[in-house]
Scaffold this motif. Sequence first.
Motif, PDB file in Angstrom:
ATOM      1  N   MET A   1      22.822  23.009 -20.157  1.00  0.00           N
ATOM      2  CA  MET A   1      22.855  24.186 -19.328  1.00  0.00           C
ATOM      3  C   MET A   1      21.718  25.115 -19.756  1.00  0.00           C
ATOM      4  O   MET A   1      21.454  25.281 -20.938  1.00  0.00           O
ATOM      5  CB  MET A   1      24.225  24.866 -19.490  1.00  0.00           C
ATOM      6  N   GLU A   2      21.090  25.720 -18.801  1.00  0.00           N
ATOM      7  CA  GLU A   2      19.979  26.631 -19.073  1.00  0.00           C
ATOM      8  C   GLU A   2      20.492  27.968 -19.601  1.00  0.00           C
ATOM      9  O   GLU A   2      21.617  28.380 -19.302  1.00  0.00           O
ATOM     10  CB  GLU A   2      19.163  26.867 -17.803  1.00  0.00           C
ATOM     11  N   ASP A   3      19.638  28.656 -20.367  1.00  0.00           N
ATOM     12  CA  ASP A   3      20.017  29.935 -20.962  1.00  0.00           C
ATOM     13  C   ASP A   3      20.452  30.951 -19.904  1.00  0.00           C
ATOM     14  O   ASP A   3      21.433  31.673 -20.095  1.00  0.00           O
ATOM     15  CB  ASP A   3      18.870  30.506 -21.784  1.00  0.00           C
ATOM     16  N   ALA A   4      19.723  31.020 -18.798  1.00  0.00           N
ATOM     17  CA  ALA A   4      20.063  31.991 -17.746  1.00  0.00           C
ATOM     18  C   ALA A   4      21.463  31.729 -17.201  1.00  0.00           C
ATOM     19  O   ALA A   4      22.201  32.682 -16.886  1.00  0.00           O
ATOM     20  CB  ALA A   4      19.034  31.927 -16.622  1.00  0.00           C
ATOM     21  N   ILE A   6      23.964  30.358 -18.911  1.00  0.00           N
ATOM     22  CA  ILE A   6      24.919  30.769 -19.952  1.00  0.00           C
ATOM     23  C   ILE A   6      25.078  32.289 -19.939  1.00  0.00           C
ATOM     24  O   ILE A   6      26.202  32.804 -19.985  1.00  0.00           O
ATOM     25  CB  ILE A   6      24.473  30.271 -21.339  1.00  0.00           C
ATOM     26  N   ILE A   7      23.976  33.012 -19.837  1.00  0.00           N
ATOM     27  CA  ILE A   7      24.035  34.476 -19.784  1.00  0.00           C
ATOM     28  C   ILE A   7      24.820  34.928 -18.558  1.00  0.00           C
ATOM     29  O   ILE A   7      25.646  35.846 -18.642  1.00  0.00           O
ATOM     30  CB  ILE A   7      22.613  35.074 -19.811  1.00  0.00           C
ATOM     31  N   ALA A  20      29.803  26.513 -23.647  1.00  0.00           N
ATOM     32  CA  ALA A  20      28.409  26.224 -23.288  1.00  0.00           C
ATOM     33  C   ALA A  20      27.465  26.706 -24.394  1.00  0.00           C
ATOM     34  O   ALA A  20      26.503  26.011 -24.755  1.00  0.00           O
ATOM     35  CB  ALA A  20      28.053  26.882 -21.957  1.00  0.00           C
ATOM     36  N   SER A  21      27.755  27.884 -24.950  1.00  0.00           N
ATOM     37  CA  SER A  21      26.945  28.414 -26.053  1.00  0.00           C
ATOM     38  C   SER A  21      27.060  27.514 -27.273  1.00  0.00           C
ATOM     39  O   SER A  21      26.055  27.195 -27.919  1.00  0.00           O
ATOM     40  CB  SER A  21      27.413  29.824 -26.431  1.00  0.00           C
TER      41      SER A  21
END
Length: 185
Positions: A1-4, A6-7, A20-21
Amino acid sequence: MEDAEIISLYWARDEEAIPASDEKYGGLCRALSRNILDSPEDAEECVNDTWHRAWDTMPPQRPQLLRAYFAAITRNLSLNRWHKARAEKRGGGLDVLLSELEDCLPAAGSVEDAVESHELAQTIDRWLTGLALADRVAFLRRYWYGQRVDQVARQAGCSPNTMTKRLGRLRESLRRALEQEGISV
């Protein structure tokens, strides 16, 4: 999963943000915490606390670099736990790291020191930026991530003895850079 993504999960208050983190950054955070605490159990607690702290701080924060955000939280939590344990029983693996750096960093304590901490951080940042990439990586692996010298040496492809000398030269270079900026060590 991409950082964006997850945020966005954190901002949507979706509990899937935590697994996810952990899936993407759990290994990094555990290694960082273990390097500081030298205890897998304490490291695991700090990593769990990292996800809790991230949950509490996003929103309002929207980190630009999620890896660095999690690493900073984990490092701070681990250092706090180390200080607490040290106050209780005096000792620990971080003593070695701190003793290596004590000759090239100023002592803290006065209000003036607190006010000048921003200037110190900027000076160290400029010094790090001026280093060759290999030296910067070695210095950060040792003194930010708390890796053992033999680990840093292995990753750099040299012997631990060579790395010890290299880190000594880097500390001396940092001390000189700080003195040139008028920061007494």
